[in-house]
Design a protein around this motif. Structure first.
Motif, short mmCIF file in Angstrom:
data_model
loop_
_atom_site.label_atom_id
_atom_site.label_comp_id
_atom_site.label_asym_id
_atom_site.label_seq_id
_atom_site.Cartn_x
_atom_site.Cartn_y
_atom_site.Cartn_z
N GLY A 149 -1.56 0.20 -4.82
CA GLY A 149 -0.85 0.64 -3.63
C GLY A 149 0.13 1.74 -3.98
O GLY A 149 0.45 1.95 -5.15
N ILE A 179 -5.47 -3.43 -1.25
CA ILE A 179 -4.38 -2.46 -1.22
C ILE A 179 -3.13 -3.20 -0.77
O ILE A 179 -3.12 -3.87 0.26
CB ILE A 179 -4.69 -1.29 -0.27
CG1 ILE A 179 -5.85 -0.46 -0.80
CG2 ILE A 179 -3.45 -0.41 -0.09
CD1 ILE A 179 -6.30 0.66 0.13
N SER A 180 -2.07 -3.09 -1.57
CA SER A 180 -0.82 -3.79 -1.27
C SER A 180 0.19 -2.84 -0.64
O SER A 180 0.34 -1.70 -1.08
CB SER A 180 -0.23 -4.39 -2.55
OG SER A 180 1.07 -4.90 -2.32
N GLY A 181 0.89 -3.34 0.36
CA GLY A 181 1.97 -2.58 0.96
C GLY A 181 3.27 -2.69 0.18
O GLY A 181 4.24 -1.99 0.47
N ILE A 183 3.51 -2.91 -3.76
CA ILE A 183 2.87 -3.04 -5.07
C ILE A 183 3.86 -3.53 -6.14
O ILE A 183 3.46 -4.23 -7.08
CB ILE A 183 2.19 -1.72 -5.49
CG1 ILE A 183 1.25 -1.94 -6.69
CG2 ILE A 183 3.20 -0.64 -5.76
CD1 ILE A 183 0.11 -2.89 -6.43
#
Length: 310
Positions: A149, A179-181, A183
């Motif tokens: 992310g 996908i991380s918001g 990270i």
């Protein structure tokens, strides 16, 4: 989308092989006997999720020769990261992104320093894999997951578009990908476990199965994680729930013979990533005035091996 795997060991070799067999445009950077074996015989992946043989692949001894890439999966060991990143200027154009998959919490900071913020994305891998012999990657268990992310220093539209496109390629390759918001949160969640897993399996020279069924060793393992958790909170990381409880469930489900890559490095007389794991925790503990006796015990037990066989 051109993908460059910088460091084709357990992490880079596994995910690179999965991407390549799915049809992605992948090049590998490897060294020594591993490079020569891949260049002559191809790359072999042995995994309970499916074996792969890539007979012909693009492989280089230096990233300088690999050309421009859209995505660089930076999978070298932490002690090589800064030096290796300087050569990546030969692989970058304006929209290229570099995703580090090292152990630890410092990769993005190092890459931003050497490459500039606008190329760097945060990332981590959950996997147990290694080079069993030149040209061959062994995957232990079934866990194989990528998370990446944007970092706060780089939230450009082109970066967001690139990571979305890369995620699609990973999913096409049957790689568990997210996908991380946030990270940084994900990196610290892993770091809490990894410091204990690497430190305790290496210090005791035992797999996770023997550690979790021995009360003293299990307690020691969780005390190491608790120290890292306290450091994370002092560092400004905010958890919605205590990550230790989640790790306890995961640890109990891990294959009996799971060991950290640092244990393999110790066994083979290689450098250790200790400075970026337990030693980093001890240093942060001093900075934030947090006692870290269990991590200090790991450091004292392994520090003579940091640079390889002593």
């Amino acid at each position: 989308m051109k993908i460059l795997i910088l460091g084709s060991g357990g992490v880079g070799g596994y995910f690179g092989a999965k991407l390549a067999i799915s049809g992605a445009d992948v090049s590998f950077v490897a060294r020594g006997k591993h490079f020569h074996s891949i260049s002559k015989k191809g790359l072999r992946l042995q995994s309970s999720l499916g074996n792969i043989i890539i007979k012909q692949t693009s492989v280089f001894e230096s990233s300088r020769d690999a050309g421009i890439a859209d995505v660089i999966m930076n999978c070298v060991k932490m002690w090589d990261l800064e030096d290796a990143s300087y050569d990546l200027k030969y692989n970058l154009d304006k929209k290229s992104i570099v995703i580090p998959f090292q152990n630890g919490i410092d990769s993005e900071k190092i890459l931003c320093k050497t490459l500039g913020n606008n190329h760097v994305v945060g990332g981590l891998a959950h996997i147990s894999s290694k080079i069993s012999k030149p040209g061959v990657i062994d995957h232990n268990g079934k866990l194989a997951k990528l998370i990446f992310g944007v970092i706060k220093e780089n939230k450009s539209r082109s970066t967001l578009a690139s990571i979305e496109k890369f995620k699609k390629l990973c999913l096409k390759a049957n790689i568990d990908t997210h996908i991380s918001g946030n990270i940084s949160l994900e990196i610290w969640k892993k770091f809490i476990f990894l410091v204990a897993f690497s430190g305790v399996t290496t210090l005791t020279k035992k797999p996770i199965g023997l550690i979790r069924r021995n009360k003293d060793l299990r307690d020691f393992f969780y005390l190491v994680m608790e120290e890292v958790f306290e450091i994370a909170e002092k560092f400004g990381i905010r958890f919605k729930e205590n990550p230790l409880a989640n790790w306890e469930r995961i640890i109990d489900a891990m294959p009996f013979n799971y060991r950290a890559s640092m244990y393999e490095d110790l066994r083979r007389g290689r450098k250790l990533e200790l400075p970026w794991l337990s030693l980093r925790v001890v240093q942060l503990g001093r900075q934030f005035k947090v006692n870290t006796p269990k991590n200090l015990e790991i450091v004292r037990g392994l520090e003579s091996y940091i640079d390889g066989k002593s």
